[in-house]
Design an enzyme around this catalytic site. Structure first.
Site, short mmCIF file in Angstrom:
data_model
loop_
_atom_site.label_atom_id
_atom_site.label_comp_id
_atom_site.label_asym_id
_atom_site.label_seq_id
_atom_site.Cartn_x
_atom_site.Cartn_y
_atom_site.Cartn_z
N HIS A 118 58.90 -40.66 146.34
CA HIS A 118 59.26 -40.52 144.91
C HIS A 118 58.31 -41.33 144.02
O HIS A 118 57.89 -42.42 144.38
CB HIS A 118 60.70 -41.02 144.73
CG HIS A 118 61.29 -40.74 143.39
ND1 HIS A 118 61.41 -41.69 142.41
CD2 HIS A 118 61.81 -39.59 142.87
CE1 HIS A 118 62.00 -41.16 141.35
NE2 HIS A 118 62.25 -39.90 141.59
N SER B 245 69.63 -30.70 154.88
CA SER B 245 69.18 -30.87 153.50
C SER B 245 69.77 -29.79 152.60
O SER B 245 69.95 -28.64 153.01
CB SER B 245 67.65 -30.79 153.45
OG SER B 245 67.23 -30.74 152.10
C1 LIG Z 1 66.24 -39.31 142.45
C2 LIG Z 1 65.40 -40.09 143.39
C3 LIG Z 1 64.99 -41.39 143.12
C4 LIG Z 1 65.19 -42.06 141.79
O1 LIG Z 1 66.45 -42.15 141.41
P1 LIG Z 1 66.82 -42.47 139.88
O2 LIG Z 1 68.27 -42.61 140.01
O3 LIG Z 1 66.34 -41.31 139.08
O4 LIG Z 1 66.13 -43.73 139.51
C5 LIG Z 1 64.29 -42.07 144.08
N1 LIG Z 1 63.98 -41.50 145.24
C6 LIG Z 1 64.34 -40.25 145.55
C7 LIG Z 1 63.97 -39.68 146.87
C8 LIG Z 1 65.05 -39.49 144.63
O5 LIG Z 1 65.41 -38.24 144.95
#
Ligand SMILES: *Cc1c(COP(=O)(O)O)cnc(C)c1O
Length: 385
Positions: free
Chosen positions: A130, A331
């Site tokens: 991410h 998933s």
């Molecule tokens: C959504 C997501 C995040 C970030 O989450 P937030 O709540 O938007 O900060 C981090 N890692 C993954 C894999 C995600 O899907």
């Protein structure tokens, strides 16, 4: 807070104000119905918590220490942490954590702890990680190396092995994905640990970014390894994803013993400054607590089972229509060739390069899936071959 404590000077809104809010609400109703590409469960009802919007709840500092600021929901937050620790296979008495503002903050916390424990460590993470992780690494100024991903979004273990081998003299910090953002891929923690063992890496730390799938795997029959029993040192989960919440939130969990390394007492607050933020929402812990009470473990198992069934249905429907959609095991992220911008925009399909995805969150019905598949199948601008 009725009666003598009622807020002064904020009576009924003026008509113009009311009209602006009504227009926004109507637009939100409309866009919520067609939100299919982002992993947010929109099907919830927290109206039982509305009265608590009248209190300036603030869980400032460490949830496990009382604070001088008494308007808080710390006791509820601790129950939430204990419940998540249980799901992540960490005994509650060995667990520490807090309710974050979301997955990004939880990832930052994991990396922050990892750096406290291993100041010279290098962070290894896959291409499919991410975007928040790169940002966090930049904020924390940590040395890091990106590892190749496989086609399905999972770490390329050969590349991890070779890269770690070259850096055997430094502590290894692995940022593992328990459900990547685009493809829902789950890094194999068993293989990651085997690599660390094969290379005799003495100092290592594994943080799991389990934003979405951290709330799926505890409720399936054949989960990939994901918890503390699989060797992780900390984990970040999102609260507004599978559980669903009107305010972004999440949970970060780690081992209590690690946190002593960062604990610092602040006399003014009468609590420990162990969290990234100072003031923290006392409302979001109530949301998570209420959802856990409402669903119970059986309810969450059903919720997750229904999401997975819907993902299977979506793949089937896409494939029947000649669109090569697929998903990773366990998933709810259904990946397919990127359709036209019009379809992407209409359903908020979160595209990346030549792919897009539908995430079958609980508000996604069969009718919605059918509409999206039809739109993609008849889409003149589709990039599919
Ligand atoms: C959504 C997501 C995040 C970030 O989450 P937030 O709540 O938007 O900060 C981090 N890692 C993954 C894999 C995600 O899907």
């Amino acid at each position: 807070m009725s009666g003598e404590n009622a807020p002064q000077g904020m009576g009924a809104p003026r008509p113009e104000t009311r009209a602006r809010l009504d227009a926004l609400q109507q637009a939100l109703e409309e866009t919520s119905r067609r939100q299919a590409g982002y992993p947010a469960n929109l099907a919830y009802d927290y109206s039982a918590l509305t009265p608590f919007l009248q209190y300036s709840l603030n869980n400032i500092g460490d949830p496990f220490h009382e604070s001088n600021y008494a308007i808080n929901s710390r006791a509820f937050e601790r129950e939430v942490i204990a419940a998540f620790a249980n799901l992540m296979h960490l005994p509650a008495e060995a667990a520490w954590g807090y309710v974050t503002s979301g997955g990004t903050e939880g990832n930052m916390y994991g990396l922050y702890l990892a750096r406290k424990l291993h100041p010279d460590g290098i962070v290894f993470f896959s291409q499919d990680t991410h975007y928040s992780v790169l940002k966090n690494l930049s904020v924390l100024n940590m040395r890091n190396i990106m590892i190749k991903s496989q086609e399905n979004g999972e770490l390329d273990y050969d590349d991890l092995f070779e890269t770690v081998r070259i850096h055997r003299d430094t502590p290894v910090i692995v940022m593992a994905n328990i459900g990547t953002t685009m493809k829902g891929a789950i890094d194999d923690l068993g293989r990651v640990r085997a690599i660390l063992e094969d290379l005799a890496i003495a100092s290592h730390y594994i943080h799991a970014d389990a934003a979405l799938s951290g709330m799926i795997l505890p409720f399936v029959d054949d989960p990939q390894p994901y918890g503390f029993d699989a060797g992780i040192d900390s984990v970040s989960l999102s609260g507004h994803k599978v559980i669903g919440a009107p305010l972004p939130c999440g949970v970060v969990l780690t081992k209590r013993e690690y946190v002593n390394a960062v604990a610092r007492s602040v006399e003014y607050l009468g609590t420990l400054d162990t969290t990234v933020p100072g003031s923290r929402s006392g409302f979001t812990p109530l949301i998570l607590w209420y959802a856990l009470e409402h669903y119970g473990l059986d309810g969450l198992r059903r919720l997750v089972g229904d999401m997975l069934d819907m993902a299977a249905y979506a793949v089937e429907r896409f494939n029947e229509n000649g669109i090569p959609a697929w998903r990773n095991h366990n998933s709810v992220t259904v990946v397919f060739p990127r359709p036209s911008e019009e379809v992407v925009r209409r359903w908020q399909l979160a595209p990346l390069g030549d792919i897009a995805h539908v995430i079958t969150m609980p508000h996604i019905t069969r009718e919605t899936v059918d509409e999206i598949v039809d739109a993609c199948a008849t889409d003149a601008g589709s990039t599919r071959t």
